[in-house]
Design a protein around this motif. Structure first.
Motif, PDB file in Angstrom:
ATOM      1  N   GLU A 143       0.828  -1.202   0.000  1.00  0.00           N
ATOM      2  CA  GLU A 143       0.000   0.000   0.000  1.00  0.00           C
ATOM      3  C   GLU A 143       0.866   1.258   0.000  1.00  0.00           C
ATOM      4  O   GLU A 143       0.533   2.268  -0.642  1.00  0.00           O
ATOM      5  N   THR A 144       1.985   1.174   0.719  1.00  0.00           N
ATOM      6  CA  THR A 144       2.894   2.337   0.738  1.00  0.00           C
ATOM      7  C   THR A 144       3.427   2.618  -0.662  1.00  0.00           C
ATOM      8  O   THR A 144       3.471   3.783  -1.130  1.00  0.00           O
TER       9      THR A 144
ATOM     10  N   ARG B 271       2.029   1.745  -3.507  1.00  0.00           N
ATOM     11  CA  ARG B 271       0.941   2.189  -4.366  1.00  0.00           C
ATOM     12  C   ARG B 271       0.594   3.654  -4.124  1.00  0.00           C
ATOM     13  O   ARG B 271       0.380   4.441  -5.070  1.00  0.00           O
ATOM     14  N   ASP B 272       0.550   4.031  -2.863  1.00  0.00           N
ATOM     15  CA  ASP B 272       0.133   5.402  -2.536  1.00  0.00           C
ATOM     16  C   ASP B 272       1.233   6.436  -2.781  1.00  0.00           C
ATOM     17  O   ASP B 272       0.955   7.644  -2.795  1.00  0.00           O
ATOM     18  N   ALA B 273       2.479   5.985  -2.966  1.00  0.00           N
ATOM     19  CA  ALA B 273       3.587   6.951  -3.124  1.00  0.00           C
ATOM     20  C   ALA B 273       3.548   7.630  -4.486  1.00  0.00           C
ATOM     21  O   ALA B 273       4.053   8.753  -4.652  1.00  0.00           O
ATOM     22  N   ASN B 274       2.978   6.957  -5.494  1.00  0.00           N
ATOM     23  CA  ASN B 274       2.904   7.535  -6.852  1.00  0.00           C
ATOM     24  C   ASN B 274       4.276   7.944  -7.386  1.00  0.00           C
ATOM     25  O   ASN B 274       4.460   9.003  -7.984  1.00  0.00           O
ATOM     26  N   GLY B 275       5.273   7.082  -7.092  1.00  0.00           N
ATOM     27  CA  GLY B 275       6.616   7.349  -7.635  1.00  0.00           C
ATOM     28  C   GLY B 275       7.431   8.343  -6.836  1.00  0.00           C
ATOM     29  O   GLY B 275       8.544   8.689  -7.262  1.00  0.00           O
ATOM     30  N   ASP B 276       6.924   8.829  -5.695  1.00  0.00           N
ATOM     31  CA  ASP B 276       7.661   9.800  -4.889  1.00  0.00           C
ATOM     32  C   ASP B 276       8.723   9.153  -4.014  1.00  0.00           C
ATOM     33  O   ASP B 276       9.589   9.854  -3.462  1.00  0.00           O
TER      34      ASP B 276
END
Length: 597
Positions: free
Chosen positions: A391-392, A394-399
């Protein structure tokens, strides 16, 4: 003496004759006494009654004279015959009417009764009331005398004519009757004894034969049938007895057969069976019940002592079949499940109790619950980690930096591998439990196997700065077994010693053999195993140090798998005595290998 039927029949006839003669004697004596009394009073009534009115008038006329007593005496002498005066047992007396004093008579004053009789008192009352019609002539059959008192009133004078009979005549007559009756009774008894003896012999003979046959049947001899010698009731009884003996023999044989079956069943059944009678006393207990109750249950034991706390005895007897009661009791370390049921009725029956040892079922149920909980816990932890890092990402969006993302992916892969190992170990245990794992048996060098495992663990020991040493392996025989499986066992034992020993520890491997077995011991100076946990070391998912185990990737199933594999080889894996900190694990294997399946 009187148990014999001969004597009973003779006694009955003797009693019958005796009773009959006693009744006849009593009737005769009573009849004679009644006749004599009736005759006496009838004779008195005739003399002093209406038919002899002149005699009574003469008495009253003579009583009016001054010497009335002498005149009355002469007149009474003249009528003595008609009054039945015999001057022995029957006499007359002339008494003063006012005082009752003796004046004259056919006998002296000493012949009078000491106390005045009822009839005499009646006559004195008549004088006092001046009533010449009031006469004392009441009879009393129970008295030992008969008397009549007649008041005679003449002028100013008053007298009482008192006639007394002492019943001596009737007593003599009764004595003669009694003698005659006794003589007749003796003759009748002699005749009845003879007749009763002959009659009893005729009746008792067949009965004695029947009794002898019954005694043989009671002793278990059913082979000899009694001869039927007559067609009367005794002959019918004899034939019926023979038929009954035959049926009884067949019934006893069937009962004996069923009892043997039940005895064998109770003796060898694994469940305990205990039975009590209607008073709560023990009547049966099989060996399994003795074992379960951890005591010798003998006839002195009662229901209240053994099972009173489980279910009250009287309430148990009151249950109506087919109802039954269930209960549970704990005896030392065993849990027993009880089934209690009444048999027959309260007067002749009792209570039957079946004991079933459910200790293993309870333990297995606890193990199952614990196993499910452990599996759930062991899978939940890596799944939680995988989900969290996924989930981490997925939620980072490449950051997230590439290096950090790769670290998260490595963790996901590690946790996935851990779950894979848990599943693989569970499958291995399942196959071992079901017996579907085949062993690839070969003959190999036990020493080479130990050397190979030591070399495989040398790098891991070095990484923890452990000193791993192996004792002399010379002289160890070749054994039969599944080398790959056994090396897996050794790897697990040595691997655990490396994991649970703090860095810089010492691990020593020794081995030896006997005539039939080989053994290997792995001794370390690590964290050791608490005394309270030593019995659980081979349980599934058990860990001494859970944090250290998870850090090293352990699943908690290694020793369980190892023990199952060793048991399949007919060997043993256990903790050996150890002095100081650390643990010693001992592996023993048969040289000849496991028996052929």
């Amino acid at each position: 003496m009187f148990r014999s039927l001969h004597m009973k029949l003779m006694l009955i006839l003797l009693l019958l004759i005796t009773s009959l003669m006693a009744v006849v004697g009593a009737f005769l004596t009573t009849s004679v006494s009644s006749f004599y009394i009736n005759t006496f009073y009838q004779q008195m009534a005739d003399v002093f009654g209406e038919e002899h009115r002149d005699f009574v008038s003469d008495l009253r006329a003579e009583a009016a004279h001054e010497d009335g007593a002498e005149q009355l005496q002469e007149l009474m002498k003249a009528y003595a015959g008609e009054l039945g005066i015999d001057y022995r047992s029957r006499n007359y007396f002339i008494l003063d009417g006012h005082t009752g004093r003796f004046l004259s008579g056919s006998a002296g004053e000493e012949s009078l009764p000491r106390e005045q009789t009822a009839n005499l008192l009646t006559a004195r009352n008549a004088v006092a009331q001046n009533d010449p019609t009031l006469v004392g002539d009441e009879s009393d059959i129970t008295a030992d005398y008969m008397d009549v008192a007649i008041p005679i009133l003449g002028g100013d004078n008053a007298y009482i004519i008192y006639i007394l009979d002492t019943k001596e005549s009737v007593s003599e007559l009764n004595s003669q009757l009694f003698t005659i009756i006794m003589q007749a009774m003796v003759i009748g008894l002699l005749i009845s004894v003879l007749l009763s003896f002959l009659l009893s012999k005729t009746m008792v003979g067949p009965i004695e034969k029947l009794t002898a046959g019954a005694e043989k049947v009671a002793a278990g001899n059913f082979d000899s049938a009694l001869p039927v010698e007559s067609t009367d009731e005794i002959g019918i009884l004899t034939g019926t007895f023979n038929e009954m003996a035959s049926i009884l023999q067949e019934t006893l044989a069937a009962v004996e057969n069923e009892r043997d079956k039940l005895d064998t069943l109770f003796l060898h059944m694994t469940d305990g069976v205990v039975a009590f009678n209607h008073e709560g006393q023990l009547i049966h207990c099989n060996p399994a019940a003795n074992t379960m109750l951890h005591r010798n249950v003998d006839n002195r034991c009662t229901y209240e002592e053994l099972f009173g706390a489980v279910y009250p005895f009287r309430e148990m007897l009151a249950l109506q079949r087919p109802n039954y009661a269930e209960g549970e009791m704990v005896v030392e370390d065993r849990t027993l499940e009880l089934y209690l049921a009444p048999f027959s009725d309260q007067a002749r029956g009792g209570v039957l109790i079946v004991l079933h040892d459910v200790t293993e079922q309870h333990r297995n149920e606890e193990r199952r619950k614990e196993f499910v909980a452990n599996v759930s816990h062991e899978l939940r932890t890596p799944l939680t980690n995988v989900r969290s890092y996924a989930e981490t990402l997925r939620d980072a969006n490449g950051d997230i930096p590439t290096e950090t993302a790769n670290g998260f992916l490595d963790i996901i892969i590690t946790e996935t591998d851990r779950m894979t190992h848990i599943v693989q170990d569970l499958l291995t245990l399942s196959r071992l439990d079901s017996g579907h794992t085949e062993l690839a048996l070969t003959r190999f060098s036990f020493a080479e196997a130990i050397t190979s495992v030591c070399r495989a663990n040398a790098l891991a020991a070095k990484n923890h700065s452990h000193q791993l040493t192996c004792g002399s392996l010379e002289g160890l025989p070749r054994i039969v077994g599944d080398r790959r499986r056994l090396e897996q066992v050794m790897m697990n034992i040595i691997g655990n010693a490396i994991k649970y020993t703090p860095d810089g520890g010492h691990i020593r491997i020794t081995a030896g053999s006997t005539d039939t077995d080989v053994w290997m011991e792995v001794c370390d100076d690590g964290i050791g195993i608490p005394e309270k946990d030593r019995d659980r070391i081979f349980d599934r998912f058990y860990r001494v140090d859970k944090a250290r185990s998870r850090e090293s990737g352990g699943t908690g199933l290694g020793l369980s798998i190892a023990r199952e594999l060793v048991l399949r080889h007919n060997g043993s894996l256990a903790l050996a005595p150890h002095e100081g900190p650390g643990t010693t694990v001992r592996l023993v294997l048969p040289i000849a290998g496991p028996p052929a399946s």
